[in-house]
Scaffold this active site. Structure first.
Site, PDB file in Angstrom:
ATOM      1  N   TYR A 125       3.539  -2.763   0.970  1.00 28.71           N
ATOM      2  CA  TYR A 125       2.080  -2.586   1.066  1.00 28.71           C
ATOM      3  C   TYR A 125       1.420  -3.855   0.525  1.00 28.71           C
ATOM      4  CZ  TYR A 125      -2.444  -0.058   0.559  1.00 28.71           C
ATOM      5  OH  TYR A 125      -3.753   0.363   0.648  1.00 28.71           O
ATOM      6  N   LYS A 155       2.526  -2.799   5.665  1.00 30.48           N
ATOM      7  CA  LYS A 155       1.116  -2.442   5.851  1.00 30.48           C
ATOM      8  C   LYS A 155       0.322  -3.609   5.299  1.00 30.48           C
ATOM      9  CE  LYS A 155      -2.232   0.753   3.692  1.00 30.48           C
ATOM     10  NZ  LYS A 155      -3.363  -0.047   4.067  1.00 30.48           N
TER      11      LYS A 155
END
Ligand code: MN9
Ligand code: PYR
Length: 287
Positions: A125, A155
């Site tokens: 992330y 992400k």
């Protein structure tokens, strides 16, 4: 949250229905930024992961559980728990208080987190605006790939589309989900495999229309939709709004009371704001 600031498990089932049937959103990223994962206890995060897995079964495609924490031990604990409760994948961001000493140190850290749930796909992330950890992703991904066998993608919540493009094209075997909702179309042009973001809770339906237009090569239509979303986000940003107020928009659009944020966040809505937000969404044909 309930009004007494406990996690409100009773609305999850209804919320899944809303996302699937009203927003056409069939994947969920649990305990991330919007879910205030970092403001929850490890126990609360485990309960939420279990409940989302339970209520999404047969309705959603993927439940990705964010397991990043400031403590490596907590992250490993959450990763193992995510695997045991049936999550489809895990994700972790970099610790943000005592930050990694180097890219190599960050990779060693993430490797241990991922190894606590070796059977689950792992997504890094990348959200430098909140973690303060700024390594260019395209160099970090190469290092992660060498050491993390379960690495499946990233992400990517950052506006740097050059870094994003270098990742998509440098690592074709991985998936890159774009996370700056107001410029997702830019991410798509550079080959994004998907999107994860706060606004899909209430603009999921509209964003899906943009994805479809882009897929069909109708770039002008896609631009029109993206621009409407930008106009709405411009309205929101001009009010100085961030996550706490986004949650109010989510409640307003869904009709489900998602409650206040947890301290240290506080919403800044005034009594006239719900009507103003509704009027703006209607004007832009977003609801
Ligand atoms: C910093 C932040 O919260 N990023 C979110 C996703 O990661 C986005 O979904 C934003 O909330 C959204 O793009 C609005 O700026
Ligand atoms: C916004 C987002 O993707 C998250 O809540 O982590």
């Amino acid at each position: 949250m309930t009004n007494s600031n406990n996690v409100n498990l009773t609305v999850i089932q209804e919320y899944v229905e809303f996302l699937v049937h009203k927003q056409n959103v069939k994947n969920i990223f649990v305990n991330g930024t919007t879910g205030e994962g970092m403001s929850l206890s490890v126990e609360e995060r485990k309960t939420l992961a279990e409940e989302w897995v339970k209520h999404s079964r047969g309705k959603m495609h993927n439940v990705i559980v964010h397991v990043g924490c400031l403590s490596l031990e907590d992250s490993k604990n959450l990763a193992a728990h995510a695997a045991s409760c049936g999550a489809d994948a895990i994700s972790a961001m970099s610790p943000s208080f005592l930050k990694p000493s180097s890219q190599d140190a960050l990779v060693l850290y993430l490797k241990e987190v991922a190894a606590a749930a070796p059977s689950l796909p792992f997504y890094y992330y990348h959200i430098p605006s909140l973690t303060g950890v700024q390594y260019p992703l395209n160099s970090l991904v190469g290092k992660m790939q060498l050491h993390i066998p379960s690495l499946r993608g990233v992400k990517f919540s950052n506006a740097n589309l050059m870094d994003f493009s270098l990742c998509v094209h440098g690592y074709p075997e991985l998936e890159f989900f774009y996370g700056v909702d107001e410029q997702l179309l830019g991410g798509l042009v550079f080959g994004a495999h998907g999107a994860v973001g706060s606004t899909y809770n209430y603009l999921g339906f509209t964003t899906n229309k943009m994805l479809e237009a882009f897929k069909q090569g109708k770039l002008k239509d896609a631009q029109k939709i993206q621009c409407k979303i930008q106009e709405f986000m411009g309205f929101v940003f001009a009010l100085g709004w961030g996550l706490p107020d986004f949650k109010n928009i989510m409640s307003l659009v869904s009709g489900i009371d998602l409650g206040p944020p947890r301290l240290p966040l506080m919403a800044t809505w005034k009594p006239e704001h719900p009507e103003n937000v509704k009027a703006e969404l209607k004007r832009l044909d977003l609801i």
